[in-house]
Design an enzyme around this catalytic site. Structure first.
Site, PDB file in Angstrom:
ATOM      1  N   ARG A 111       0.879  -1.184   0.000  1.00  0.00           N
ATOM      2  CA  ARG A 111       0.000   0.000   0.000  1.00  0.00           C
ATOM      3  C   ARG A 111       0.906   1.220   0.000  1.00  0.00           C
ATOM      4  NH1 ARG A 111      -5.412   1.694   3.260  1.00  0.00           N
ATOM      5  NH2 ARG A 111      -6.161   0.126   1.804  1.00  0.00           N
ATOM      6  N   HIS A 138      -7.216   0.423  -6.672  1.00  0.00           N
ATOM      7  CA  HIS A 138      -7.480  -0.356  -5.455  1.00  0.00           C
ATOM      8  C   HIS A 138      -8.167  -1.660  -5.900  1.00  0.00           C
ATOM      9  CE1 HIS A 138      -7.878  -1.286  -1.376  1.00  0.00           C
ATOM     10  NE2 HIS A 138      -8.689  -0.349  -0.936  1.00  0.00           N
ATOM     11  N   GLN A 141     -10.302  -3.940  -3.553  1.00  0.00           N
ATOM     12  CA  GLN A 141     -11.574  -3.310  -3.220  1.00  0.00           C
ATOM     13  C   GLN A 141     -12.609  -3.592  -4.323  1.00  0.00           C
ATOM     14  OE1 GLN A 141     -12.266  -1.295  -0.349  1.00  0.00           O
ATOM     15  NE2 GLN A 141     -14.287  -1.800  -1.107  1.00  0.00           N
ATOM     16  N   ASP A 233     -17.224   7.518  -2.362  1.00  0.00           N
ATOM     17  CA  ASP A 233     -15.953   7.388  -1.618  1.00  0.00           C
ATOM     18  C   ASP A 233     -15.580   8.790  -1.118  1.00  0.00           C
ATOM     19  OD1 ASP A 233     -13.464   6.581  -0.630  1.00  0.00           O
ATOM     20  OD2 ASP A 233     -12.506   6.452  -2.598  1.00  0.00           O
ATOM     21  N   CYS A 273     -16.506   2.219  -0.031  1.00  0.00           N
ATOM     22  CA  CYS A 273     -15.369   1.359   0.303  1.00  0.00           C
ATOM     23  C   CYS A 273     -14.948   1.517   1.758  1.00  0.00           C
ATOM     24  CB  CYS A 273     -14.211   1.668  -0.632  1.00  0.00           C
ATOM     25  SG  CYS A 273     -13.681   3.383  -0.556  1.00  0.00           S
ATOM     26  N   ARG A 301     -14.227  -8.253   1.645  1.00  0.00           N
ATOM     27  CA  ARG A 301     -12.786  -8.114   1.389  1.00  0.00           C
ATOM     28  C   ARG A 301     -12.077  -9.387   1.858  1.00  0.00           C
ATOM     29  NH1 ARG A 301     -10.491  -3.004   1.183  1.00  0.00           N
ATOM     30  NH2 ARG A 301      -8.653  -4.214   0.634  1.00  0.00           N
TER      31      ARG A 301
HETATM   32  N1   CP Z   1     -11.473   0.191   2.023  1.00  0.00           N
HETATM   33  C1   CP Z   1     -10.218   0.098   2.493  1.00  0.00           C
HETATM   34  O1   CP Z   1      -9.273  -0.230   1.795  1.00  0.00           O
HETATM   35  O2   CP Z   1     -10.102   0.369   3.824  1.00  0.00           O
HETATM   36  P1   CP Z   1      -8.728   0.596   4.590  1.00  0.00           P
HETATM   37  O3   CP Z   1      -8.108   1.848   4.041  1.00  0.00           O
HETATM   38  O4   CP Z   1      -9.121   0.749   6.045  1.00  0.00           O
HETATM   39  O5   CP Z   1      -7.846  -0.591   4.371  1.00  0.00           O
HETATM   40  N1  NVA Z   2      -9.860   6.772  -2.176  1.00  0.00           N
HETATM   41  C1  NVA Z   2      -9.520   6.406  -0.820  1.00  0.00           C
HETATM   42  C2  NVA Z   2      -9.793   4.957  -0.586  1.00  0.00           C
HETATM   43  C3  NVA Z   2      -9.529   4.472   0.811  1.00  0.00           C
HETATM   44  C4  NVA Z   2      -9.771   3.013   0.981  1.00  0.00           C
HETATM   45  C5  NVA Z   2      -8.061   6.733  -0.555  1.00  0.00           C
HETATM   46  O1  NVA Z   2      -7.215   6.484  -1.421  1.00  0.00           O
HETATM   47  O2  NVA Z   2      -7.766   7.252   0.513  1.00  0.00           O
END
Ligand code: CP
Ligand code: NVA
Length: 327
Positions: A111, A138, A141, A233, A273, A301
C-alpha cells in the site's frame, strides 16, 4: 469454475490484469470459502499452511490490513505487517527490499502512494505482489465490491453502478472491473476531478469487448436515475489532505443523501469502500439505512482476498500427498 493454476505466481497490480473467466473463478472460490467458514468456522483444507505474506503499508488501513491478516491466519498461513520502519526507497531501495523479501516470504501486499512504486516492486520481486491501494488503483476493493453486487443482486447482468464523487483510485478499479464484467459504470464528478484519461480509454475498450458501458456526467441525479448500485468514496483520498478544504467546496453538491437516493429507486443498494466521512460524501441516514450494504462489502474483502491468496500462492492440493511432496 475453478481457475486453479491460472493465477499462480502472478502479480495483481491492476484489476485489468485479470480476464473475465479469472474473475468469475475467483468469485466462485470466494463464495465457497465464505460458505465453508460460516458453516464450520475453519477450512478443511488449510491451503496457506507454511505460507507467509509481507504487508508493506505506507498509509493507514483498517480493512485491508485486518482482512489480509485474518484471511492468511484462517487458511493456516501468516502475515507480517511492516509499516513506517520500511519506507520503500528511503532506508533501502525498492529493488533491495524486493530481493530480500522474495527469499523469505511467499507474497507481498503493498500500500503506497505512487503506483510506479508498486509496479517497480513487482518487477523486482520474483514472488507475487498484490496492490493493497495506490493513488491509481485499489484492485482488491473492486473485486470485493463486484462480488458483493453479485451476491446482493444475484446477478451482474444488466447492473448499472453509479459512482458519485471523485474519479479516484476506487473509481478507476471499479470502472476497469465493471467493464471487464460487462456492466454499466457511470460517474458524476465536479469539473477538475475527472479520472485518469488512459484508464478511461482502457475501461472503454474493455467495455466495448464485454458488453459494458462507461458513462460520465456532471450531475449526480443524472447518473443515479435508474441505477442498481449507488457508490461513493471520500472526497479527499489519503495523501491529498492539503487539498481537503478546496475539495469540500468542489464536492458540496455530490453527497449521497436520502434525496439523491430516492431517484435511484427502492431496490438500489448503497456502497462505500470506507472509511466514510459521515455528513460529507454520505449521510448517516443513508449509510445506516436499509439500502446500505457497506459492512457486507467490508466483510467480503476477507472472502475475496482469501480466494486470491489461495489462487496466487496456495498449495495446489494436499489430498493424498506425502509429507514434503508439495510446494
Ligand atoms: N477500504 C479500504 O481499503 O479500507 P482501509 O483503508 O481501512 O484498508
Ligand atoms: N480513495 C480512498 C480509498 C480508501 C480506501 C483513498 O485512497 O484514501
Amino acid at each position: 469454475m475453478s481457475t486453479a493454476g491460472s493465477l499462480r505466481g502472478r502479480d495483481l497490480l491492476s484489476v485489468a490484469d485479470l480476464s473475465r473467466p479469472e474473475v468469475e473463478g475467483l468469485f466462485d472460490r470466494a463464495a465457497e470459502l465464505k460458505a465453508e467458514f460460516r458453516a464450520i468456522r475453519r477450512h478443511a483444507r488449510p491451503a496457506l499452511a507454511g505460507r507467509t505474506l509481507a504487508m508493506l503499508f505506507q498509509k493507514p488501513s483498517l480493512r485491508t490490513r485486518v482482512t489480509f491478516e485474518v484471511g492468511a491466519a484462517q487458511l493456516g498461513g501468516h502475515a507480517i505487517y511492516l509499516t513506517n520502519e520500511v519506507v520503500l526507497g528511503a532506508r533501502e531501495s525498492v529493488r533491495d527490499v524486493a530481493r530480500n523479501l522474495e527469499r523469505l516470504v511467499d507474497a507481498i501486499v503493498v500500500r503506497t502512494g505512487p503506483h510506479e512504486v508498486a509496479v517497480e516492486l513487482a518487477a523486482q520481486a520474483a514472488i507475487p505482489v498484490i496492490n493493497g491501494l495506490t493513488l491509481r488503483e485499489h484492485p482488491c476493493q473492486a473485486l470485493a465490491d463486484l462480488f458483493t453486487i453479485r451476491e446482493q443482486l444475484g446477478r451482474l447482468e444488466g447492473v448499472v453502478l453509479a459512482f458519485v464523487g471523485d474519479g479516484n483510485n476506487v473509481y478507476h478499479s471499479l470502472a476497469l472491473l465493471g467493464a471487464t464484467l460487462g456492466i454499466e459504470v457511470r460517474l458524476a464528478h465536479p469539473p477538475g476531478y475527472a479520472p485518469n484519461s488512459r484508464i478511461v480509454e482502457r475501461a472503454q475498450d474493455l467495455a466495448a469487448a464485454n458488453g459494458g458501458r462507461i458513462v460520465f456526467s456532471g450531475e449526480p441525479a443524472e447518473v443515479v436515475a435508474g441505477a442498481s448500485v449507488v457508490y461513493t468514496d471520500a472526497w479527499t483520498s489519503m495523501g491529498q489532505e492539503a487539498e481537503a478544504e478546496e475539495r469540500r467546496d468542489a464536492f458540496a453538491g455530490f453527497q449521497v443523501n436520502a434525496g439523491l437516493l430516492a431517484t435511484a429507486g427502492p431496490n438500489a443498494i448503497v456502497m462505500h469502500c470506507l472509511p466514510a466521512h459521515r455528513g460529507e460524501e454520505i449521510t448517516s441516514e443513508v449509510m445506516d439505512g436499509p439500502q446500505s450494504v457497506v459492512f457486507d462489502q467490508s466483510e467480503n474483502r476477507l472472502h475475496v482476498q482469501k480466494a486470491l491468496l489461495v489462487e496466487l500462492i496456495g498449495a495446489p492440493d494436499f489430498a493424498g500427498q506425502p509429507p514434503g511432496g508439495q510446494q
